[in-house]
Design an enzyme around this catalytic site. Structure first.
Site, PDB file in Angstrom:
ATOM      1  N   LYS A  52       0.797  -1.227   0.000  1.00 46.10           N
ATOM      2  CA  LYS A  52       0.000   0.000   0.000  1.00 46.10           C
ATOM      3  C   LYS A  52       0.832   1.280   0.000  1.00 46.10           C
ATOM      4  CE  LYS A  52      -4.399  -1.482   0.408  1.00 46.10           C
ATOM      5  NZ  LYS A  52      -5.494  -1.061  -0.518  1.00 46.10           N
ATOM      6  N   SER A 313       0.751  -9.861  -0.637  1.00 42.32           N
ATOM      7  CA  SER A 313       0.553  -8.415  -0.583  1.00 42.32           C
ATOM      8  C   SER A 313       0.855  -7.768   0.755  1.00 42.32           C
ATOM      9  CB  SER A 313      -0.875  -8.089  -1.005  1.00 42.32           C
ATOM     10  OG  SER A 313      -1.786  -8.834  -0.222  1.00 42.32           O
TER      11      SER A 313
END
Lengths: 341, 341
Positions: A52, A313
């Site tokens: 992110k 992720s």
């Protein structure tokens, strides 16, 4: 058309500008071999523990007047929150984050450690969005969405640019068919990565992965428009980063154009993937970060032949949850059968 | 002189030749930020879960006639064993490994998975060495020591070459003082890394780290010759990869010339470092792989000012030990005090 005309998708130029901004801020995460065909892109090793930071930092470098002057507000279940907080600190900006009151403690602590202010609301995505808009209006701050923002999508796309370069470095020919698996929450990462790879290695198949308990994007793509799942349903998956009830509009337009399919994984498969990441890759992954490994390990028959890049992720998992999950998986009969020692 | 004349140390040419051989075999592991001054070189992400593949593969590329024809034999507490097994498989060679019967199950399983044959002996290093020499003689195989071999040391030195390049990439001036921490078992990694860094960035301070329960290299450097600790003493540390009772002769000559000091860490510090690696870096480290983090976290006052690169050398830890260790640390009063959530 409901899904947009596709001529407003992010461009290679935007992705490359994002990569320039991110130099020295993000880690060029390695591709780690898993089994005979797997390559795991370890985005869990990024600052703040997830991909992110790519999108958040790229967006915060391009704020309008209100944002530069008064700071940013965002809403997130956790990883985008930490990334905005970190990017704001690096860039000397104020940040307020609206988080659900069921966010993992480790993610809340991460946001606080970077000096952002947190406002808690209920678990539904809509509550976070509404409150963040309110704050932006009241305090003349700029709202930076976790996915519904082309600056964010272009930032996440830099993960795809790296994968393309790394496949080249491994000596895989440009037309060699490779499958890339990306988790889908609101769709920002999958949108960016798919758009990057289709531009640079058009022979790549890009497949999204969702928990079976939050398969809203699979349903949305089938319906041709964003279809929402109720928050009390998506809230059941252990993959807390993928509980978004529907894909956001801007990433959804990218996914409609560039995504080749969605694979869904069940909760047991996610738990086993977290344990396999520890044992085989020496990576700590949060459940949301392990869904692509779960797809590769559990549903190889749904993937094309050839090499598979699974994007891991994120790694922000509460201590107690990790220990409990590992203890449970390691003592399950399935694990003992497939991991003799 | 007992320690050799230093003109037989490995050369930059040997290290660079090793780096060429290792291209495509090892991962260029990232440097991950830890706190304000720490940079963690995540060698746990290498194939077979430790830096050992560097030295083993480099050695197996340069075997003599017997080795090429009949294969290799080695002795190791675990990580070198796995690395030799993997390198042998990649190069199509037979391998026999002599391991102590108290080696972690995960390391034994790793060796078996790569098709090497294992012979178990008691826990003392001398038993392994003797049996490996016997096998080499009987079967006309080549013995590849885990540390006492310049091909192995040159391979481990490539970790130091990468660190030098990565410090350059981070924009640190060549004369900027940086401290590099390397764990010491028999001394191969620390010897290679120290020799590489003193060649490329002479302003670097290189410090070895040992468990307080196996501080044989600290004592050896003080005495000016290898001093052995009893195996029943070094066997007490949780850092199973660092139980070697004395530095091996060839690495010791390098350490005498190039190592700037040794820091020792206690067992609690090692456990907390494993837990911190999980929480802050999202890395699974074995206790031996976490001693450098323990030194950075527990004894910053023993390190020079400035950036510190801690080599996290491996991640092969048994499931039950990892879960037990994390559960114990997370519920300790010290952890709760320093990691509020």
């Amino acid at each position: 058309v409901e899904s947009g005309t596709h001529d407003d998708l992010i461009t290679l130029e935007e992705m490359r500008a994002a990569a320039d901004r991110l130099r020295g801020v993000v880690v060029r995460t390695p591709l780690l071999a898993l089994g005979e065909r797997g390559l795991v892109k370890a985005e869990s090793l990024q600052p703040t523990g997830s991909f992110k930071i790519r999108g958040a930092y790229n967006a915060l470098c391009q704020l309008g007047d209100d944002g530069r002057r008064n700071g940013v507000v965002s809403h997130s279940s956790g990883n985008h929150a930490q990334a905005v907080a970190r990017a704001a600190r690096l860039l000397g900006l104020r940040a307020v984050i609206v988080m659900p009151d069921n966010a993992p403690a480790v993610k809340v602590a991460g946001v606080r450690a970077d000096g952002a202010r947190i406002e808690f609301v209920g678990p539904a995505n809509a509550e976070r969005v509404a409150r963040a808009h309110e704050i932006a209006g009241e305090q003349r701050m700029e709202l930076v969405s976790s996915a519904n923002d082309r600056r964010v999508i272009a930032g996440q796309a830099t993960c795809g640019l790296e994968i393309a370069e790394q496949l080249d470095d491994l000596g895989l020919a440009p037309d060699e068919p490779v499958t890339v698996l990306a988790p889908i929450g609101l769709g920002g990462l999958a949108a960016g990565v798919a758009t990057a790879l289709k531009a640079l290695r058009p022979a790549t198949t890009v497949i999204g992965v969702e928990p079976a308990l939050a398969a809203d994007t699979r349903d949305s793509l089938a319906a041709g428009r964003p279809v929402a799942w109720p928050a009390d349903q998506t809230g059941r998956t252990v993959a807390d980063g993928l509980r978004g009830e529907a894909p956001a509009a801007i990433p959804f337009a990218h996914l409609q154009r560039h995504l080749d399919g969605v694979v869904v994984v069940d909760e047991d498969a996610i738990g086993h993937a977290v344990a396999a990441a520890v044992g085989q890759l020496k990576l700590v992954l949060e459940p949301s970060g392990a869904v692509t490994l779960a797809a590769l390990m559990t549903h190889p028959e749904q993937l094309p032949e050839g090499r598979v890049v699974a994007i891991a992720s994120g790694g922000n998992v509460d201590h107690d949850r990790l220990v409990g999950l590992l203890a449970r998986v390691y003592h399950s009969p399935e694990w003992s059968a497939s991991n003799p020692s």
